[in-house]
Design a protein around this motif. Structure first.
Motif, PDB file in Angstrom:
ATOM      1  N   GLU A 149       6.662  10.128 -14.842  1.00 22.38           N
ATOM      2  CA  GLU A 149       5.883  10.188 -14.594  1.00 22.38           C
ATOM      3  C   GLU A 149       3.737   9.365 -14.524  1.00 22.38           C
ATOM      4  O   GLU A 149       3.833   8.631 -13.517  1.00 22.38           O
ATOM      5  CB  GLU A 149       4.982  11.680 -15.006  1.00 22.38           C
ATOM      6  N   GLU A 165       0.099   4.230  -8.350  1.00 22.75           N
ATOM      7  CA  GLU A 165      -1.109   4.969  -7.796  1.00 22.75           C
ATOM      8  C   GLU A 165      -2.360   4.231  -7.429  1.00 22.75           C
ATOM      9  O   GLU A 165      -2.431   4.165  -6.720  1.00 22.75           O
ATOM     10  CB  GLU A 165      -0.162   6.283  -7.446  1.00 22.75           C
ATOM     11  N   LYS A 174       7.528   7.512  -4.664  1.00 21.01           N
ATOM     12  CA  LYS A 174       7.039   9.018  -5.012  1.00 21.01           C
ATOM     13  C   LYS A 174       8.872  10.166  -4.488  1.00 21.01           C
ATOM     14  O   LYS A 174       9.128  11.200  -4.747  1.00 21.01           O
ATOM     15  CB  LYS A 174       6.075   9.936  -4.881  1.00 21.01           C
ATOM     16  N   LEU A 220       4.666   6.299 -12.660  1.00 26.52           N
ATOM     17  CA  LEU A 220       4.281   6.515 -11.017  1.00 26.52           C
ATOM     18  C   LEU A 220       2.281   6.153 -11.079  1.00 26.52           C
ATOM     19  O   LEU A 220       1.893   6.171 -10.106  1.00 26.52           O
ATOM     20  CB  LEU A 220       4.683   7.469 -10.222  1.00 26.52           C
ATOM     21  N   ILE A 221       1.098   7.100 -12.060  1.00 25.51           N
ATOM     22  CA  ILE A 221       0.478   7.211 -11.754  1.00 25.51           C
ATOM     23  C   ILE A 221      -0.104   6.026 -11.759  1.00 25.51           C
ATOM     24  O   ILE A 221      -0.678   5.677 -10.889  1.00 25.51           O
ATOM     25  CB  ILE A 221      -0.066   8.513 -12.709  1.00 25.51           C
ATOM     26  N   HIS A 273      -2.286   0.207  -6.973  1.00 31.39           N
ATOM     27  CA  HIS A 273      -1.824   0.091  -5.780  1.00 31.39           C
ATOM     28  C   HIS A 273      -3.070   0.601  -4.231  1.00 31.39           C
ATOM     29  O   HIS A 273      -3.696  -0.280  -4.013  1.00 31.39           O
ATOM     30  CB  HIS A 273      -1.213   0.120  -4.961  1.00 31.39           C
ATOM     31  N   GLN A 274      -4.130   1.221  -5.416  1.00 27.33           N
ATOM     32  CA  GLN A 274      -4.874   1.566  -4.198  1.00 27.33           C
ATOM     33  C   GLN A 274      -6.247  -0.032  -4.901  1.00 27.33           C
ATOM     34  O   GLN A 274      -6.246  -0.244  -3.466  1.00 27.33           O
ATOM     35  CB  GLN A 274      -5.469   2.427  -4.664  1.00 27.33           C
ATOM     36  N   ARG A 293       0.936  -1.107   0.000  1.00 29.65           N
ATOM     37  CA  ARG A 293       0.389   0.325   0.202  1.00 29.65           C
ATOM     38  C   ARG A 293       0.773   1.422   0.384  1.00 29.65           C
ATOM     39  O   ARG A 293       1.032   2.452  -1.003  1.00 29.65           O
ATOM     40  CB  ARG A 293      -0.993   0.250   1.419  1.00 29.65           C
ATOM     41  N   ASN A 294       1.949   1.185   1.066  1.00 31.84           N
ATOM     42  CA  ASN A 294       2.797   2.650   1.131  1.00 31.84           C
ATOM     43  C   ASN A 294       4.121   2.324   0.168  1.00 31.84           C
ATOM     44  O   ASN A 294       4.248   3.531  -0.450  1.00 31.84           O
ATOM     45  CB  ASN A 294       3.784   2.613   2.079  1.00 31.84           C
ATOM     46  N   PRO A 321       4.000   3.082  -3.181  1.00 27.12           N
ATOM     47  CA  PRO A 321       3.871   4.447  -4.205  1.00 27.12           C
ATOM     48  C   PRO A 321       4.294   5.870  -4.138  1.00 27.12           C
ATOM     49  O   PRO A 321       5.251   6.428  -4.206  1.00 27.12           O
ATOM     50  CB  PRO A 321       2.265   4.759  -4.893  1.00 27.12           C
ATOM     51  N   THR A 322       3.760   6.035  -2.607  1.00 24.64           N
ATOM     52  CA  THR A 322       4.085   6.970  -1.913  1.00 24.64           C
ATOM     53  C   THR A 322       5.744   6.850  -1.695  1.00 24.64           C
ATOM     54  O   THR A 322       6.809   8.155  -1.533  1.00 24.64           O
ATOM     55  CB  THR A 322       3.472   7.477  -0.412  1.00 24.64           C
TER      56      THR A 322
END
Length: 176
Positions: A112, A119, A41, A115-116, A122-123, A34-35, A37-38
């Motif tokens: 980018e 995000e 980034k 990364l999108i 993973h949600q 879950r964490n 992607p953060t």
């Protein structure tokens, strides 16, 4: 291959499969996924195009390839989970990650889009993983390259490791 290269290749070690996987361990692994992607980034923010070309070891991928690889690999894992949940022990399709890393989209300094993807993916992925019961976690797929069956709880561990593994690669590359 010398020890230093092996350490650069596997800075957190290789994934160790566990015979018994607790509910707490699964929750911890899902939290890592879950964490990711953060954390990713944070590691790549403010990197220049030349920084993105830094590698974590000789003949290794550069940072941009690692980021794009994570998007590719994690999409594949998400699909494998869904296949295992909806089919009776499906045989998954392997892919040649090293060849994928050489394709033009994996050598694009604009990370980018990956990364999108990560995000949003993973949600959805962790929403799905959080919903699995004990029976679901024991469902598996067959991996033809390794000639092995992989259950979903082990797959969750593999991909939590995968997240940490590639974050470590990026940290090494940034300091090279």
């Amino acid at each position: 291959m010398n020890t230093n290269i092996e350490h650069l290749k596997y800075p957190i070690g290789t994934f160790k499969s566990q015979e018994i996987i607790s509910e707490t361990q699964i929750k911890d692994w899902i939290k890592t996924i879950r964490n990711f992607p953060t954390q990713l980034k944070l590691e790549v923010k403010d990197l220049s195009a030349s920084d993105l070309k830094k590698t974590y070891r000789p003949n290794g991928w550069n940072i941009m390839q690692v980021v794009h690889h994570c998007a590719d690999s994690h999409m594949n894992s998400f699909i494998r989970c869904k296949l295992a949940l909806t089919e009776e022990t499906p045989t998954i399709k392997p892919y040649h990650e090293n060849l994928w890393a050489e394709l033009p989209d994996a050598n694009n300094p604009s990370i980018e889009s990956s990364l999108i993807i990560l995000e949003g993916l993973h949600q959805r992925w962790t929403l799905l993983l959080d919903s699995l019961n004990a029976s679901d976690l024991n469902k598996s797929y067959f991996h033809p390259e390794s000639q092995s069956y992989v259950n979903l709880k082990t797959n969750i561990g593999i991909y939590a490791w995968h997240c940490e593994h590639h974050l470590a690669h990026i940290k090494i590359a940034k300091n090279s």
